[in-house]
Write a protein that holds these residues in place. Structure first.
Motif, PDB file in Angstrom:
ATOM      1  N   ASP A   1       0.865  -1.171   0.000  1.00  0.00           N
ATOM      2  CA  ASP A   1       0.000   0.000   0.000  1.00  0.00           C
ATOM      3  C   ASP A   1       0.900   1.219   0.000  1.00  0.00           C
ATOM      4  N   VAL A   2       1.176   1.710  -1.191  1.00  0.00           N
ATOM      5  CA  VAL A   2       2.136   2.798  -1.340  1.00  0.00           C
ATOM      6  C   VAL A   2       1.476   3.957  -2.068  1.00  0.00           C
ATOM      7  N   ALA A   3       1.768   5.132  -1.598  1.00  0.00           N
ATOM      8  CA  ALA A   3       1.334   6.332  -2.300  1.00  0.00           C
ATOM      9  C   ALA A   3       2.552   6.918  -3.002  1.00  0.00           C
ATOM     10  N   TRP A   4       2.308   7.661  -4.062  1.00  0.00           N
ATOM     11  CA  TRP A   4       3.402   8.332  -4.755  1.00  0.00           C
ATOM     12  C   TRP A   4       3.996   9.376  -3.822  1.00  0.00           C
ATOM     13  N   LYS A   5       5.302   9.502  -3.831  1.00  0.00           N
ATOM     14  CA  LYS A   5       5.970  10.554  -3.062  1.00  0.00           C
ATOM     15  C   LYS A   5       6.813  11.358  -4.029  1.00  0.00           C
ATOM     16  N   ASP A   6       6.521  12.626  -4.156  1.00  0.00           N
ATOM     17  CA  ASP A   6       7.207  13.496  -5.112  1.00  0.00           C
ATOM     18  C   ASP A   6       7.164  12.906  -6.523  1.00  0.00           C
ATOM     19  N   GLY A   7       6.041  12.257  -6.853  1.00  0.00           N
ATOM     20  CA  GLY A   7       5.861  11.710  -8.190  1.00  0.00           C
ATOM     21  C   GLY A   7       6.583  10.400  -8.442  1.00  0.00           C
ATOM     22  N   MET A   8       7.079   9.764  -7.382  1.00  0.00           N
ATOM     23  CA  MET A   8       7.816   8.512  -7.545  1.00  0.00           C
ATOM     24  C   MET A   8       7.375   7.488  -6.511  1.00  0.00           C
ATOM     25  N   ALA A   9       7.477   6.222  -6.882  1.00  0.00           N
ATOM     26  CA  ALA A   9       7.246   5.104  -5.964  1.00  0.00           C
ATOM     27  C   ALA A   9       8.404   4.126  -6.166  1.00  0.00           C
ATOM     28  N   ILE A  10       9.020   3.697  -5.075  1.00  0.00           N
ATOM     29  CA  ILE A  10      10.248   2.891  -5.136  1.00  0.00           C
ATOM     30  C   ILE A  10      10.005   1.533  -4.477  1.00  0.00           C
ATOM     31  N   PHE A  11      10.435   0.477  -5.171  1.00  0.00           N
ATOM     32  CA  PHE A  11      10.293  -0.875  -4.654  1.00  0.00           C
ATOM     33  C   PHE A  11      11.618  -1.621  -4.800  1.00  0.00           C
ATOM     34  N   THR A  12      11.934  -2.460  -3.814  1.00  0.00           N
ATOM     35  CA  THR A  12      13.135  -3.293  -3.879  1.00  0.00           C
ATOM     36  C   THR A  12      12.761  -4.746  -3.587  1.00  0.00           C
ATOM     37  N   GLN A  13      13.586  -5.644  -4.087  1.00  0.00           N
ATOM     38  CA  GLN A  13      13.425  -7.067  -3.796  1.00  0.00           C
ATOM     39  C   GLN A  13      14.814  -7.677  -3.657  1.00  0.00           C
ATOM     40  N   THR A  14      15.065  -8.349  -2.552  1.00  0.00           N
ATOM     41  CA  THR A  14      16.369  -8.970  -2.301  1.00  0.00           C
ATOM     42  C   THR A  14      16.602 -10.122  -3.260  1.00  0.00           C
ATOM     43  N   ARG A  15      17.814 -10.166  -3.819  1.00  0.00           N
ATOM     44  CA  ARG A  15      18.230 -11.271  -4.690  1.00  0.00           C
ATOM     45  C   ARG A  15      18.970 -12.328  -3.880  1.00  0.00           C
ATOM     46  N   GLY A  16      19.778 -11.881  -2.917  1.00  0.00           N
ATOM     47  CA  GLY A  16      20.541 -12.820  -2.114  1.00  0.00           C
ATOM     48  C   GLY A  16      21.587 -12.096  -1.285  1.00  0.00           C
ATOM     49  N   GLY A  17      22.246 -12.852  -0.432  1.00  0.00           N
ATOM     50  CA  GLY A  17      23.276 -12.288   0.430  1.00  0.00           C
ATOM     51  C   GLY A  17      22.778 -12.183   1.858  1.00  0.00           C
ATOM     52  N   LEU A  18      23.623 -11.641   2.694  1.00  0.00           N
ATOM     53  CA  LEU A  18      23.301 -11.490   4.110  1.00  0.00           C
ATOM     54  C   LEU A  18      23.807 -10.138   4.567  1.00  0.00           C
ATOM     55  N   MET A  19      22.903  -9.334   5.114  1.00  0.00           N
ATOM     56  CA  MET A  19      23.265  -7.975   5.504  1.00  0.00           C
ATOM     57  C   MET A  19      22.601  -7.643   6.824  1.00  0.00           C
ATOM     58  N   TYR A  20      23.409  -7.226   7.789  1.00  0.00           N
ATOM     59  CA  TYR A  20      22.896  -6.676   9.039  1.00  0.00           C
ATOM     60  C   TYR A  20      23.108  -5.180   8.944  1.00  0.00           C
ATOM     61  N   GLU A  21      22.020  -4.420   9.183  1.00  0.00           N
ATOM     62  CA  GLU A  21      22.166  -2.997   8.902  1.00  0.00           C
ATOM     63  C   GLU A  21      21.245  -2.140   9.756  1.00  0.00           C
ATOM     64  N   ALA A  22      21.814  -1.087  10.299  1.00  0.00           N
ATOM     65  CA  ALA A  22      21.089   0.023  10.918  1.00  0.00           C
ATOM     66  C   ALA A  22      21.924   1.237  10.547  1.00  0.00           C
ATOM     67  N   SER A  23      21.600   1.855   9.424  1.00  0.00           N
ATOM     68  CA  SER A  23      22.467   2.903   8.895  1.00  0.00           C
ATOM     69  C   SER A  23      21.653   4.020   8.266  1.00  0.00           C
ATOM     70  N   ILE A  24      22.353   5.093   7.950  1.00  0.00           N
ATOM     71  CA  ILE A  24      21.750   6.184   7.196  1.00  0.00           C
ATOM     72  C   ILE A  24      22.603   6.427   5.962  1.00  0.00           C
ATOM     73  N   GLY A  25      21.997   6.980   4.947  1.00  0.00           N
ATOM     74  CA  GLY A  25      22.741   7.247   3.723  1.00  0.00           C
ATOM     75  C   GLY A  25      21.803   7.733   2.639  1.00  0.00           C
ATOM     76  N   GLY A  26      22.260   7.659   1.416  1.00  0.00           N
ATOM     77  CA  GLY A  26      21.434   8.122   0.320  1.00  0.00           C
ATOM     78  C   GLY A  26      21.848   7.504  -0.997  1.00  0.00           C
ATOM     79  N   GLN A  27      20.953   7.633  -1.982  1.00  0.00           N
ATOM     80  CA  GLN A  27      21.219   7.123  -3.323  1.00  0.00           C
ATOM     81  C   GLN A  27      21.334   8.290  -4.292  1.00  0.00           C
ATOM     82  N   HIS A  28      22.208   8.126  -5.266  1.00  0.00           N
ATOM     83  CA  HIS A  28      22.414   9.123  -6.320  1.00  0.00           C
ATOM     84  C   HIS A  28      22.314   8.395  -7.655  1.00  0.00           C
ATOM     85  N   PHE A  29      21.763   9.077  -8.656  1.00  0.00           N
ATOM     86  CA  PHE A  29      21.561   8.460  -9.963  1.00  0.00           C
ATOM     87  C   PHE A  29      22.167   9.306 -11.066  1.00  0.00           C
TER      88      PHE A  29
END
Length: 178
Positions: free
Chosen positions: A144-172
């Protein structure tokens, strides 16, 4: 000790696969990989089909490789579509800091609700900070997602193992198809 060794081995293998996936320029295989990744994501979460159908365009990153030991990074290449037609290639880079250890790969799709959102992305004016939220696709989970700033983002894990509690950002970045 064996768990730490397994984590480090997973991290190194994942990082090596990511480096291999990111060498080179425009590749026709990337379109095939992006199309396949989006189909797989929709199969796992059919509600994404309505986002695809209603969107002005979208960007699909079939393989984003992420690794971290305290400081982390991620990267991947994807295809940008307008009206379901490939218009260019995009690179995703991510930096994070915090409590994190491991490596993983995931798929990411960003749907653009309208021309303005698509233009912001293709003009390299989109950077997601720690406030941007991607919905993780898991089997049986509700989306149940609403558009945010005209965008909706989805991810799906492919594999691996990650423990994480972090902050950061993405650039394109964006390179039009020639």
């Amino acid at each position: 000790m064996k768990k730490i060794q397994a984590l480090l081995l997973t991290f190194l293998i994942t990082a090596a696969l990511g480096v291999q996936a990111q060498v080179g320029g425009w590749k026709a295989d990337l379109i095939k990989d992006a199309d396949t990744a989006l189909v797989e994501m929709i199969e796992k979460q059919p509600k994404l089909q309505s986002f695809k159908d209603k969107s002005y365009g979208y960007a699909v990153f079939p393989r984003v490789t992420k690794g971290a030991i305290g400081i982390g990074g991620a990267g991947g290449k994807g295809i940008v579509y307008k009206g379901h037609v490939p218009t260019g290639q995009s690179s995703l880079s991510q930096a994070t800091i915090g409590f994190q250890l491991g490596g993983q790969q995931y798929k990411e799709v960003i749907f653009f609700e309208n021309k303005e959102a698509y233009d912001r992305f293709t003009n390299k004016k989109v950077k997601f900070d720690g406030q941007a939220s991607a919905v993780a696709i898991t089997a049986g989970a509700s989306v149940d997602v609403a558009w945010k700033d005209g965008m909706a983002i989805f991810t799906q894990t492919r594999g691996g193992l990650m423990y994480e509690a972090s902050i950061g950002g993405q650039h394109f970045s964006f390179k039009p198809k020639e």
